[in-house]
Design an enzyme around this catalytic site. Structure first.
Site, PDB file in Angstrom:
ATOM      1  N   GLU A 215       4.230 -10.951   0.872  1.00  0.00           N
ATOM      2  CA  GLU A 215       2.787 -10.816   1.107  1.00  0.00           C
ATOM      3  C   GLU A 215       2.560  -9.672   2.070  1.00  0.00           C
ATOM      4  O   GLU A 215       3.309  -9.507   3.030  1.00  0.00           O
ATOM      5  CB  GLU A 215       2.234 -12.102   1.711  1.00  0.00           C
ATOM      6  N   HIS A 239       6.610 -23.397  -2.734  1.00  0.00           N
ATOM      7  CA  HIS A 239       6.497 -22.379  -3.784  1.00  0.00           C
ATOM      8  C   HIS A 239       7.856 -21.807  -4.214  1.00  0.00           C
ATOM      9  O   HIS A 239       8.139 -21.697  -5.408  1.00  0.00           O
ATOM     10  CB  HIS A 239       5.591 -21.240  -3.312  1.00  0.00           C
TER      11      HIS A 239
HETATM   12  C1  BG6 Z   1      -0.078 -20.863   0.594  1.00  0.00           C
HETATM   13  C2  BG6 Z   1       0.462 -20.507   1.949  1.00  0.00           C
HETATM   14  O1  BG6 Z   1       0.434 -22.087   0.154  1.00  0.00           O
HETATM   15  O2  BG6 Z   1       0.279 -19.852  -0.346  1.00  0.00           O
HETATM   16  C3  BG6 Z   1      -0.061 -19.164   2.396  1.00  0.00           C
HETATM   17  O3  BG6 Z   1       0.063 -21.505   2.893  1.00  0.00           O
HETATM   18  C4  BG6 Z   1       0.207 -18.109   1.340  1.00  0.00           C
HETATM   19  O4  BG6 Z   1       0.511 -18.772   3.631  1.00  0.00           O
HETATM   20  C5  BG6 Z   1      -0.236 -18.582  -0.037  1.00  0.00           C
HETATM   21  O5  BG6 Z   1      -0.481 -16.935   1.704  1.00  0.00           O
HETATM   22  C6  BG6 Z   1       0.219 -17.632  -1.119  1.00  0.00           C
HETATM   23  O6  BG6 Z   1      -0.402 -17.955  -2.317  1.00  0.00           O
HETATM   24  P1  BG6 Z   1      -0.653 -16.844  -3.439  1.00  0.00           P
HETATM   25  O7  BG6 Z   1      -1.193 -17.611  -4.590  1.00  0.00           O
HETATM   26  O8  BG6 Z   1      -1.619 -15.862  -2.858  1.00  0.00           O
HETATM   27  O9  BG6 Z   1       0.673 -16.229  -3.697  1.00  0.00           O
END
Ligand code: BG6
Length: 484
Positions: A215, A239
């Site tokens: 990210e 995730h």
């Molecule tokens: C969330 C986390 O579960 O997922 C966050 O708490 C993170 O920190 C996010 O930014 C990322 O999700 P995506 O869908 O933007 O990849």
């Protein structure tokens, strides 16, 4: 049968940013079951009208040009608000009365969505039980629970026990929004609806697998939560391990919740536990420079905002194939990708052919944001003797399919309303995931090994992570996807 969707913690961010926009989009596409009512419950006092106006604004902001005032007005007719405090038993009784009123005593299927701060989950579930709201005398009852599901194995077990005092496991939908992503579901399709990948999807052909969730953003306004969680709890336990399971699982006997989740759990059960010295050798942790100066973060915070972890899966398919998982904030770009690095050809016939393992075949699954799949392979450069070059087959969702890729929550909310739990985490799955993360967290907590490396925002984490891979004769696939 009519449906009622009750959101606890309704005045929070999740409701405005994800849940209501997803329900609105489903309604707009004609996918929401007929007669679906949405009820918000939280402490703030709102009239139904104020609540609807408030949601209209946030939904318009979220869905952009998909917002249509006429469609919204129709949707909003079924949106209600009931103020209440999760700590007060009598307010659940009053909610029960309110729901019976809007359901006009007809049998209705109800979904309770826990979007509160996680510390209220147990209490909310207890209150649902005590007030009779969980009883299935007027239709089915389901509960959706947001992440984080516990903060370690012990707390996840306690939470599962509390949940199971009130709801059967088949009524419980633990959300991991990564499973709602089209590209993650497509990984199941890639593997199990094609014949050419599965025969080589194993230790005989694959050198290693890299799963990266990078990210670009820093922790920002979520710092006070993040500083207690860190990257392992925030991203790995859920995730990244979900992506690992889908990548490594055996083919389920059929596509339905039990079979899919049985196979996924087996992957976690086969992961070799890391502990003690092994954690020092097989994990890298980092913190981006500037993190400790973020408001709500202690100056001496040792929270990791980056981690790389090497895991082994002890089963027939994956013996000897390392899975490298890595995630971080303040990285070069936003990208979630799974890289399957195949082995080198056993014998290189062409003297001018590739000399390094990284030039072997590679399948890159771009989960986001440039959703697609690329297969890299060697090609003869024309008119240049037997010189070879790596080229690729490039599949892009954007080119191939018209229309935007739906938000993960759309699919997940619809599945929960329809009673399909395939894309939700089961009790044993979340516990097995914590059992992998706990020893890492304990070891990190215990001492200063592995070192917490500082890294510059905008890079691929600490340089030690690059060195760690090179020491293993491997290389991270550090490429930001091209968006077009
Ligand atoms: C969330 C986390 O579960 O997922 C966050 O708490 C993170 O920190 C996010 O930014 C990322 O999700 P995506 O869908 O933007 O990849």
């Amino acid at each position: 049968m009519p449906h009622t969707f009750v959101i606890f913690g309704a005045s929070g961010d999740l409701t405005h940013r994800k849940l209501v926009p997803a329900l609105y989009r489903l309604f707009r596409k004609g996918r929401l079951p007929a007669e679906t009512r949405i009820v918000g419950f939280s402490r703030t006092e709102f009239s139904h009208g104020d609540w609807r106006a408030n949601l209209a604004e946030s939904t318009a902001r979220q869905v952009g040009e998909d917002f249509d005032a006429g469609v919204w007005a129709k949707f909003a007719e079924s949106v209600y608000y009931h103020p209440g405090d999760i700590g007060e038993a009598k307010e659940f009784e009053s909610l029960a009365g309110f729901l019976r009123g809007i359901e006009r005593a007809a049998a209705s299927m109800r979904v309770y969505y826990l979007a509160t701060a996680p510390r209220f989950y147990e209490l909310a579930i207890e209150q649902l039980g005590r007030s009779g709201l969980a009883a299935e005398n007027g239709g089915r009852r389901r509960v959706i629970i947001e992440k984080p599901f516990g903060t370690d194995l012990a707390s996840a077990r306690r939470l599962n026990e509390s949940v199971h005092k009130v709801f059967r496991e088949d009524q419980v939908y633990r959300i991991d929004h990564y499973l709602g992503k089209e590209t993650v579901q497509n990984l199941l399709v890639l593997r199990f609806a094609n014949t050419i990948f599965e025969p080589i999807w194993n230790r005989n052909f694959i050198d290693h697998v890299q799963i990266t969730v990078a990210e670009e953003v820093e922790v920002g306004s979520r710092a006070s939560y993040y500083d207690t969680a860190g990257v392992i709890r925030d991203m790995f336990q859920n995730h990244l391990l979900q992506l690992l399971m889908i990548t490594a699982m055996e083919a389920p006997v059929r596509y339905e919740a039990k079979s899919v989740r049985d196979e996924k759990v087996k992957v976690l059960q086969a992961v070799r536990p890391l502990a003690g010295e092994q954690v020092h050798a097989d994990t890298i942790r980092g913190q981006y420079r500037g993190y400790a100066q973020t408001p709500d973060v202690a100056d001496d915070s040792r929270t990791a905002t980056f981690a790389a972890v090497k895991l082994w899966i002890d089963n027939w398919r994956w013996q000897g194939v390392p899975f490298y998982l890595r995630s971080g904030k303040a990285m070069s770009c936003r990208t979630t990708q799974i890289v399957v690095q195949f082995q080198e050809p056993p014998h290189m016939l062409f003297p001018e052919g590739p000399r390094s393992a990284v030039e072997s075949n590679r399948l890159v699954i771009q989960v986001q944001p440039a959703e697609g799949i690329q297969l890299h392979f060697q090609t003869k450069v024309p008119d240049a003797g037997m010189r070879l070059r790596q080229t690729d087959l490039d599949f892009r969702y954007q080119r191939e399919f018209r229309g935007a890729i739906p938000e993960a929550y759309e699919r997940l909310l619809l599945d929960a309303l329809e009673g399909d739990a395939s894309l939700f985490a089961r009790a044993d799955e979340v516990e097995a995931a914590w059992a992998i993360c706990d020893p890492i967290l304990e070891e990190w907590q215990r001492g200063d090994q592995p070192k917490l490396h500082l890294y510059e925002p905008g890079l691929w984490g600490p340089t030690e992570s690059t060195g760690w891979m090179l020491d293993q004769n491997r290389q991270w696939f550090d490429i930001c996807p091209v968006l077009h």
